[in-house]
Design a protein around this motif. Structure first.
Motif, PDB file in Angstrom:
ATOM      1  N   MET A 434       0.824  -1.199   0.000  1.00 11.85           N
ATOM      2  CA  MET A 434       0.000   0.000   0.000  1.00 11.85           C
ATOM      3  C   MET A 434       0.868   1.261   0.000  1.00 11.85           C
ATOM      4  O   MET A 434       1.946   1.286   0.590  1.00 11.85           O
ATOM      5  N   THR A 435       0.345   2.293  -0.632  1.00 12.64           N
ATOM      6  CA  THR A 435       1.004   3.596  -0.546  1.00 12.64           C
ATOM      7  C   THR A 435       0.608   4.242   0.777  1.00 12.64           C
ATOM      8  O   THR A 435      -0.334   3.790   1.445  1.00 12.64           O
ATOM      9  N   LYS A 439      -2.909   3.747   3.041  1.00 10.19           N
ATOM     10  CA  LYS A 439      -2.893   3.378   4.465  1.00 10.19           C
ATOM     11  C   LYS A 439      -3.695   4.395   5.282  1.00 10.19           C
ATOM     12  O   LYS A 439      -4.477   4.032   6.167  1.00 10.19           O
ATOM     13  N   GLU A 440      -3.486   5.694   4.967  1.00  8.66           N
ATOM     14  CA  GLU A 440      -4.180   6.733   5.711  1.00  8.66           C
ATOM     15  C   GLU A 440      -5.688   6.652   5.468  1.00  8.66           C
ATOM     16  O   GLU A 440      -6.499   6.804   6.396  1.00  8.66           O
ATOM     17  N   MET A 444      -8.528   5.973   8.386  1.00 11.82           N
ATOM     18  CA  MET A 444      -9.631   6.906   8.663  1.00 11.82           C
ATOM     19  C   MET A 444     -10.989   6.220   8.490  1.00 11.82           C
ATOM     20  O   MET A 444     -11.935   6.484   9.245  1.00 11.82           O
ATOM     21  N   LYS A 445     -11.067   5.329   7.534  1.00 13.66           N
ATOM     22  CA  LYS A 445     -12.309   4.566   7.312  1.00 13.66           C
ATOM     23  C   LYS A 445     -12.653   3.738   8.552  1.00 13.66           C
ATOM     24  O   LYS A 445     -13.804   3.687   9.011  1.00 13.66           O
ATOM     25  N   LEU A 446     -11.623   3.106   9.141  1.00 15.80           N
ATOM     26  CA  LEU A 446     -11.820   2.297  10.345  1.00 15.80           C
ATOM     27  C   LEU A 446     -12.219   3.173  11.534  1.00 15.80           C
ATOM     28  O   LEU A 446     -13.130   2.834  12.301  1.00 15.80           O
ATOM     29  N   VAL A 447     -11.569   4.335  11.672  1.00 10.72           N
ATOM     30  CA  VAL A 447     -11.885   5.257  12.762  1.00 10.72           C
ATOM     31  C   VAL A 447     -13.341   5.710  12.670  1.00 10.72           C
ATOM     32  O   VAL A 447     -14.073   5.755  13.671  1.00 10.72           O
ATOM     33  N   ASN A 448     -13.781   6.057  11.450  1.00  9.23           N
ATOM     34  CA  ASN A 448     -15.153   6.525  11.250  1.00  9.23           C
ATOM     35  C   ASN A 448     -16.170   5.434  11.576  1.00  9.23           C
ATOM     36  O   ASN A 448     -17.238   5.699  12.137  1.00  9.23           O
ATOM     37  N   MET A 449     -15.843   4.195  11.228  1.00 10.16           N
ATOM     38  CA  MET A 449     -16.746   3.070  11.540  1.00 10.16           C
ATOM     39  C   MET A 449     -16.885   2.894  13.051  1.00 10.16           C
ATOM     40  O   MET A 449     -17.999   2.737  13.570  1.00 10.16           O
ATOM     41  N   PHE A 450     -15.762   2.942  13.759  1.00 14.48           N
ATOM     42  CA  PHE A 450     -15.812   2.811  15.223  1.00 14.48           C
ATOM     43  C   PHE A 450     -16.565   3.989  15.844  1.00 14.48           C
ATOM     44  O   PHE A 450     -17.341   3.813  16.789  1.00 14.48           O
ATOM     45  N   ASP A 451     -16.339   5.183  15.279  1.00 17.44           N
ATOM     46  CA  ASP A 451     -17.000   6.378  15.807  1.00 17.44           C
ATOM     47  C   ASP A 451     -18.518   6.263  15.667  1.00 17.44           C
ATOM     48  O   ASP A 451     -19.270   6.600  16.588  1.00 17.44           O
ATOM     49  N   LYS A 452     -18.971   5.777  14.508  1.00 12.65           N
ATOM     50  CA  LYS A 452     -20.418   5.617  14.276  1.00 12.65           C
ATOM     51  C   LYS A 452     -21.012   4.578  15.243  1.00 12.65           C
ATOM     52  O   LYS A 452     -22.061   4.793  15.849  1.00 12.65           O
TER      53      LYS A 452
END
Length: 491
Positions: A434-435, A439-440, A444-452
């Motif tokens: 991955m570039t 990775k970033e 962020m996608k994972l953080v947003n899922m946990f936040d929701k």
């Protein structure tokens, strides 16, 4: 009307065949709660007690012809008391428990009275189950523990060789069905009477419980007429052993100088402990009713291991032998360890707690040792409940002898996955190709899922405090920053 008519005949007739026929009819009728109102009066209860030879102090068992009448009257009383709250209150008023103990004493030296004894014991069991005042009366006033223990001893034909040691004959035949039923009823009644007896307050009580435990050890080594009856006998013996103060359970093992048994450890006879282990595994394999069928034996073994070093070491050698093959997950396989680790994630909270506690005690309540045998994933529930997620050990003291790891385990240890508890092949890292931008984006996608999930209150992020207990993530993060600032050097 039919019940009233039958009771009127029973009050007047002296013909034993008439009495037996009337009592058989009443026994069948007494299974129906709706017809019990005319039966549950003081007068009618006294008629049945007189026919059961419960109202006389003289020897009531002289005439064998009366035995069927006594048995049928006891059966009627069992049905009536089980089905009627009024009858339960009357039994206390009429002092039925004392009369049953008196009859039981008279059965002690009599022949051909096994049926009478069995239903006497069953009635005592029902009374002590349904009426707490009678349970207290049996324990404190009527010497119920002693009388019932003697009845159990008689049913098992116990012969003593030492104070707390019963003679074991390998060639003895199995118990008869009648003897087994008597023993089971005595065990059930004793269980009720000895509830809440964890604390022994006197030397006499301690002797009584050690005496009982020695008989129960013999009971575990005894077989019934069928496999099912043997299991029922052993199950009730285990339930009663759970009421025996743990300090008195040392009589389950005894020095073995002769060739009495093939199962020894440190010169101690471990036959009864092996029976408990086999019973536990059989109940696990059954795969149902774990709370009723499995938790009593697991709880008993846990307390034995916590208090008695030789028992713990013998059981650990069987359940958690030194690890050699770590290629499979701890919960996969057919060994006792595999079966117990599977129970650590069971849906029933009580079952998984006692299974985890048992393994934890076998590991001398050391977190690192438990994780070695179970993996962090399986043990997380217990460690969170005990506040040990940060490692350490439990509150109880154990001997200092240490486990020795096998060479196979030592060589595999660096590559064992601590979460799953087994050796895994190295997995390719999906992030290698991955570039930095990819990775970033994924992070962020994972953080947003946990936040929701957190905002919708579907999950609650948690962290671990320094003392090993869990707390909301915000609290643990702020505590971490505070500790870091306090420990950092200031300009």
């Amino acid at each position: 009307k039919l019940c009233e008519g039958i009771l009127n005949i029973l009050e007047k007739t002296t013909n034993t065949s008439y009495q037996a026929a009337c009592l058989e009819a009443l026994r069948i009728l007494s299974r129906d709660k709706k017809v019990l109102v005319p039966v549950t009066t003081k007068r009618n209860m006294q008629i049945l007690m007189r026919l059961a030879k419960l109202d006389t102090v003289e020897d009531p068992l002289a005439r064998v012809s009366e035995f069927p009448v006594i048995v049928e009257a006891l059966k009627c009383l069992c049905n009536i008391i089980f089905n009627s709250a009024v009858a339960q209150k009357l039994s206390l008023e009429l002092n039925l428990a004392a009369m049953l103990c008196n009859l039981l004493e008279k059965c002690k030296d009599q022949q051909l009275v096994d049926d009478i004894k069995c239903f006497d014991l069953r009635l005592l069991f029902l009374l002590s189950l349904l009426h707490t005042d009678i349970r207290l009366q049996l324990r404190q006033e009527l010497q119920g523990v002693q009388i019932l223990t003697q009845a159990l001893e008689s049913s098992l034909s116990v012969r003593w060789t030492e104070e707390y040691k019963v003679a074991e004959d390998r060639d003895r035949p199995p118990l008869s069905l009648q003897e087994t039923d008597c023993a089971i009823e005595a065990l059930k009644a004793l269980f009720n009477v000895t509830l809440d007896s964890w604390n022994v307050h006197s030397e006499n009580e301690s002797h009584q419980f050690r005496y009982m435990a020695a008989i129960l050890r013999h009971c575990l080594l005894t077989t019934g007429p069928t496999e099912d009856k043997t299991e029922e006998l052993h199950s009730n013996a285990i339930n009663l052993l759970s009421n025996v103060p743990v300090s008195c359970l040392d009589v389950l093992i005894s020095p073995s100088s002769q060739e009495e048994t093939d199962i020894k450890y440190n010169g101690m006879d471990m036959g009864a402990i092996q029976i408990l282990l086999d019973f536990m595994e059989k109940r696990i394999d059954k795969g149902s009713s774990y709370r009723e069928g499995l938790t009593p034996v697991l709880s008993l073994l846990t307390e034995c291991c916590r208090t008695h070093r030789n028992i713990r070491k013998f059981i650990k050698a069987q359940v958690l032998p030194p690890l050699r093959d770590v290629s499979s997950r701890p919960e996969v396989g057919t060994t006792v360890r595999n079966k117990l680790v599977r129970l650590m994630t069971h849906v029933d909270l009580g079952v998984k707690q006692i299974a985890a506690e048992f393994l934890f005690v076998l590991c001398k309540e050391r977190v690192d040792s438990l994780l070695k045998y179970t993996g962090y994933g399986n043990a997380a529930g217990l460690l969170a409940a005990r506040g040990l997620l940060a490692g350490g050990r439990g509150d109880h003291w154990y001997s200092d002898d240490e486990d020795t790891d096998t060479e196979e385990y030592k060589s595999a240890k660096p590559n064992i996955n601590l979460i799953t508890g087994h050796l895994e092949e190295p997995m390719p890292n999906p992030m290698d190709e991955m570039t930095e931008e990819q990775k970033e984006y994924e992070a962020m996608k994972l953080v947003n899922m946990f936040d929701k999930l957190s905002r919708d209150e579907l999950i609650k992020p948690m962290g671990v405090r320094p003392d090993g207990t869990m707390a909301p993530l915000e609290e643990t993060v702020s505590q971490y920053h505070t500790n870091k600032q306090d420990s950092s050097d200031s300009d």
